[in-house]
Design a protein around this motif. Structure first.
Motif, PDB file in Angstrom:
ATOM      1  N   GLN A   1       0.878  -1.165   0.000  1.00 13.62           N
ATOM      2  CA  GLN A   1       0.000   0.000   0.000  1.00 13.62           C
ATOM      3  C   GLN A   1       0.918   1.219   0.000  1.00 13.62           C
ATOM      4  O   GLN A   1       1.777   1.357   0.876  1.00 13.62           O
ATOM      5  N   VAL A   2       0.776   2.100  -0.983  1.00 15.23           N
ATOM      6  CA  VAL A   2       1.719   3.192  -1.177  1.00 15.23           C
ATOM      7  C   VAL A   2       1.128   4.508  -0.663  1.00 15.23           C
ATOM      8  O   VAL A   2      -0.051   4.798  -0.877  1.00 15.23           O
ATOM      9  N   VAL A   3       1.981   5.278   0.005  1.00 10.45           N
ATOM     10  CA  VAL A   3       1.629   6.620   0.470  1.00 10.45           C
ATOM     11  C   VAL A   3       2.431   7.631  -0.344  1.00 10.45           C
ATOM     12  O   VAL A   3       3.660   7.548  -0.401  1.00 10.45           O
ATOM     13  N   LEU A   4       1.732   8.572  -0.989  1.00 10.25           N
ATOM     14  CA  LEU A   4       2.360   9.605  -1.806  1.00 10.25           C
ATOM     15  C   LEU A   4       2.075  10.983  -1.202  1.00 10.25           C
ATOM     16  O   LEU A   4       1.244  11.120  -0.312  1.00 10.25           O
ATOM     17  N   PHE A   5       2.769  11.997  -1.724  1.00  6.83           N
ATOM     18  CA  PHE A   5       2.673  13.341  -1.156  1.00  6.83           C
ATOM     19  C   PHE A   5       2.444  14.391  -2.236  1.00  6.83           C
ATOM     20  O   PHE A   5       3.064  14.350  -3.303  1.00  6.83           O
ATOM     21  N   ARG A   6       1.555  15.325  -1.919  1.00  4.58           N
ATOM     22  CA  ARG A   6       1.476  16.590  -2.641  1.00  4.58           C
ATOM     23  C   ARG A   6       2.280  17.582  -1.824  1.00  4.58           C
ATOM     24  O   ARG A   6       1.948  17.878  -0.674  1.00  4.58           O
ATOM     25  N   PHE A   7       3.385  18.089  -2.407  1.00  2.73           N
ATOM     26  CA  PHE A   7       4.367  18.852  -1.636  1.00  2.73           C
ATOM     27  C   PHE A   7       3.910  20.274  -1.349  1.00  2.73           C
ATOM     28  O   PHE A   7       3.173  20.879  -2.134  1.00  2.73           O
ATOM     29  N   PRO A   8       4.378  20.842  -0.239  1.00  3.08           N
ATOM     30  CA  PRO A   8       4.103  22.259   0.042  1.00  3.08           C
ATOM     31  C   PRO A   8       4.745  23.143  -1.014  1.00  3.08           C
ATOM     32  O   PRO A   8       5.649  22.737  -1.741  1.00  3.08           O
ATOM     33  N   ASP A   9       4.284  24.377  -1.067  1.00  2.00           N
ATOM     34  CA  ASP A   9       4.802  25.341  -2.042  1.00  2.00           C
ATOM     35  C   ASP A   9       6.067  25.993  -1.492  1.00  2.00           C
ATOM     36  O   ASP A   9       6.016  26.979  -0.763  1.00  2.00           O
ATOM     37  N   GLN A  10       7.225  25.433  -1.852  1.00  2.00           N
ATOM     38  CA  GLN A  10       8.496  25.987  -1.393  1.00  2.00           C
ATOM     39  C   GLN A  10       8.899  27.245  -2.162  1.00  2.00           C
ATOM     40  O   GLN A  10       9.840  27.933  -1.767  1.00  2.00           O
ATOM     41  N   SER A  11       8.197  27.555  -3.221  1.00  3.01           N
ATOM     42  CA  SER A  11       8.602  28.691  -4.054  1.00  3.01           C
ATOM     43  C   SER A  11       8.516  30.018  -3.299  1.00  3.01           C
ATOM     44  O   SER A  11       9.197  30.976  -3.668  1.00  3.01           O
ATOM     45  N   VAL A  12       7.718  30.074  -2.232  1.00  2.00           N
ATOM     46  CA  VAL A  12       7.569  31.340  -1.507  1.00  2.00           C
ATOM     47  C   VAL A  12       8.829  31.694  -0.728  1.00  2.00           C
ATOM     48  O   VAL A  12       8.992  32.836  -0.284  1.00  2.00           O
ATOM     49  N   ARG A  13       9.745  30.730  -0.556  1.00  2.22           N
ATOM     50  CA  ARG A  13      10.955  30.987   0.217  1.00  2.22           C
ATOM     51  C   ARG A  13      12.232  30.939  -0.617  1.00  2.22           C
ATOM     52  O   ARG A  13      13.319  31.196  -0.098  1.00  2.22           O
ATOM     53  N   LEU A  14      12.119  30.567  -1.875  1.00  2.00           N
ATOM     54  CA  LEU A  14      13.303  30.346  -2.701  1.00  2.00           C
ATOM     55  C   LEU A  14      13.338  31.316  -3.882  1.00  2.00           C
ATOM     56  O   LEU A  14      12.315  31.903  -4.242  1.00  2.00           O
ATOM     57  N   PRO A  15      14.513  31.478  -4.500  1.00  2.00           N
ATOM     58  CA  PRO A  15      14.604  32.352  -5.677  1.00  2.00           C
ATOM     59  C   PRO A  15      13.765  31.815  -6.836  1.00  2.00           C
ATOM     60  O   PRO A  15      13.431  30.628  -6.897  1.00  2.00           O
ATOM     61  N   LEU A  16      13.422  32.701  -7.756  1.00  2.00           N
ATOM     62  CA  LEU A  16      12.684  32.362  -8.977  1.00  2.00           C
ATOM     63  C   LEU A  16      11.375  31.623  -8.685  1.00  2.00           C
ATOM     64  O   LEU A  16      11.109  30.537  -9.223  1.00  2.00           O
ATOM     65  N   PRO A  17      10.515  32.189  -7.831  1.00  2.00           N
ATOM     66  CA  PRO A  17       9.259  31.517  -7.519  1.00  2.00           C
ATOM     67  C   PRO A  17       8.382  31.300  -8.746  1.00  2.00           C
ATOM     68  O   PRO A  17       7.642  30.308  -8.814  1.00  2.00           O
ATOM     69  N   GLY A  18       8.471  32.191  -9.729  1.00  2.00           N
ATOM     70  CA  GLY A  18       7.679  32.027 -10.936  1.00  2.00           C
ATOM     71  C   GLY A  18       8.079  30.815 -11.743  1.00  2.00           C
ATOM     72  O   GLY A  18       7.283  30.294 -12.533  1.00  2.00           O
ATOM     73  N   LEU A  19       9.316  30.339 -11.557  1.00  2.00           N
ATOM     74  CA  LEU A  19       9.783  29.128 -12.229  1.00  2.00           C
ATOM     75  C   LEU A  19       9.466  27.888 -11.403  1.00  2.00           C
ATOM     76  O   LEU A  19       9.022  26.868 -11.935  1.00  2.00           O
ATOM     77  N   LEU A  20       9.652  27.975 -10.095  1.00  3.13           N
ATOM     78  CA  LEU A  20       9.524  26.794  -9.245  1.00  3.13           C
ATOM     79  C   LEU A  20       8.076  26.415  -8.972  1.00  3.13           C
ATOM     80  O   LEU A  20       7.727  25.219  -8.980  1.00  3.13           O
ATOM     81  N   ARG A  21       7.212  27.395  -8.720  1.00  5.38           N
ATOM     82  CA  ARG A  21       5.832  27.062  -8.355  1.00  5.38           C
ATOM     83  C   ARG A  21       5.123  26.229  -9.430  1.00  5.38           C
ATOM     84  O   ARG A  21       4.473  25.229  -9.098  1.00  5.38           O
TER      85      ARG A  21
END
Length: 251
Positions: free
Chosen positions: A112-132
């Motif tokens: 039985q597999v558990v997967l993740f929808r990741f938090p939005d790290q773009s708000v803390r890192l450079p180039l948020p328009g690319l990462l988000r």
């Protein structure tokens, strides 16, 4: 509620527990917290953690999946792709096609597999328009493929608590102790063994300041870029912290 006798964790620094240090210098993280809570409910639960910081999807699949499937676990927590999304030339469709095949391999082995929808790290890192957009594309793909494999999905992207810097390390890439605890709470709730975590309070996200960004760039972005330029990884000399399925001690 399902009864699980074995848990295997596969992935990168998120799954290894980086950011949640123990006194001996090792990391705990959400995986150890989940294993402990499950062991308190499931007598005899065995647990292995194969995750290694810095790993990208293809290396996780090559190195960790054969070991994980060979253990024939009941439950597998699988996280990958975050390090890929930070690289130039990222192709979300191509990456998630390979991700889909990896999840299929785990499911076909009886896990039985558990997967993740990741938090939005773009708000803390450079180039948020690319990462988000990369994070959103990966999360949408996880939601789509989970149904095909009967996987659980832990939706961290929808939790505004992860906008609070208090849940993250100073490097802005890794969760801190409070962040790992909240991920563990979400996993246990998704598995149906605990209630959902308390909703986040409004207004917890702090505004970034330029002097903080400059300090962060010197301390963390520079070393990260140097490793990329030299072909190195933070996990080059690191092995799995719990490579064997062993019983979990219940505190």
């Amino acid at each position: 509620m399902s009864r699980w006798t074995s848990l295997v964790v596969v992935g990168d620094s998120f799954a290894e527990g980086v950011g949640d240090p123990l006194p001996d210098g090792t990391f705990r993280g959400w995986s150890d917290l989940v294993a402990s809570q499950l062991a308190a409910r499931e007598t005899g639960l065995r647990y292995a953690n194969l995750a290694v910081r810095g790993r990208r999807l293809d290396r996780i699949v090559a190195e960790q999946l054969p070991v994980a499937t060979g253990m024939r676990p009941d439950l597998v927590c699988f996280s990958a792709g975050g390090n890929d999304a930070l690289r130039p030339g990222f192709d979300a469709a191509d990456l998630m096609a390979r991700f889909d095949r990896a999840v299929g391999t785990l499911a076909e082995a009886g896990a039985q597999v558990v997967l993740f929808r990741f938090p939005d790290q773009s708000v803390r890192l450079p180039l948020p328009g690319l990462l988000r957009p990369r994070i959103v594309a990966m999360n949408e793909a996880v939601s789509a493929l989970a149904g095909r494999h009967g996987a659980y999905v832990v939706d961290l992207f929808a939790d505004p608590a992860f906008g609070d810097p208090a849940l993250w390390c100073q490097d802005r890439l890794h969760l801190g102790p409070a962040g790992h605890r909240r991920v563990a709470d979400h996993i246990l709730a998704t598995l149906g063994v605990a209630p959902a975590p308390e909703p986040a309070r409004a207004g917890t996200a702090a505004r970034r300041r330029r002097r903080d960004d400059a300090r962060w760039a010197r301390s963390y972005l520079g070393p990260w870029l140097r490793r990329r330029l030299t072909g190195g990884s933070s996990g080059d000399t690191v092995g799995a912290k719990r490579p064997q399925l062993t019983a979990v001690e219940v505190a």
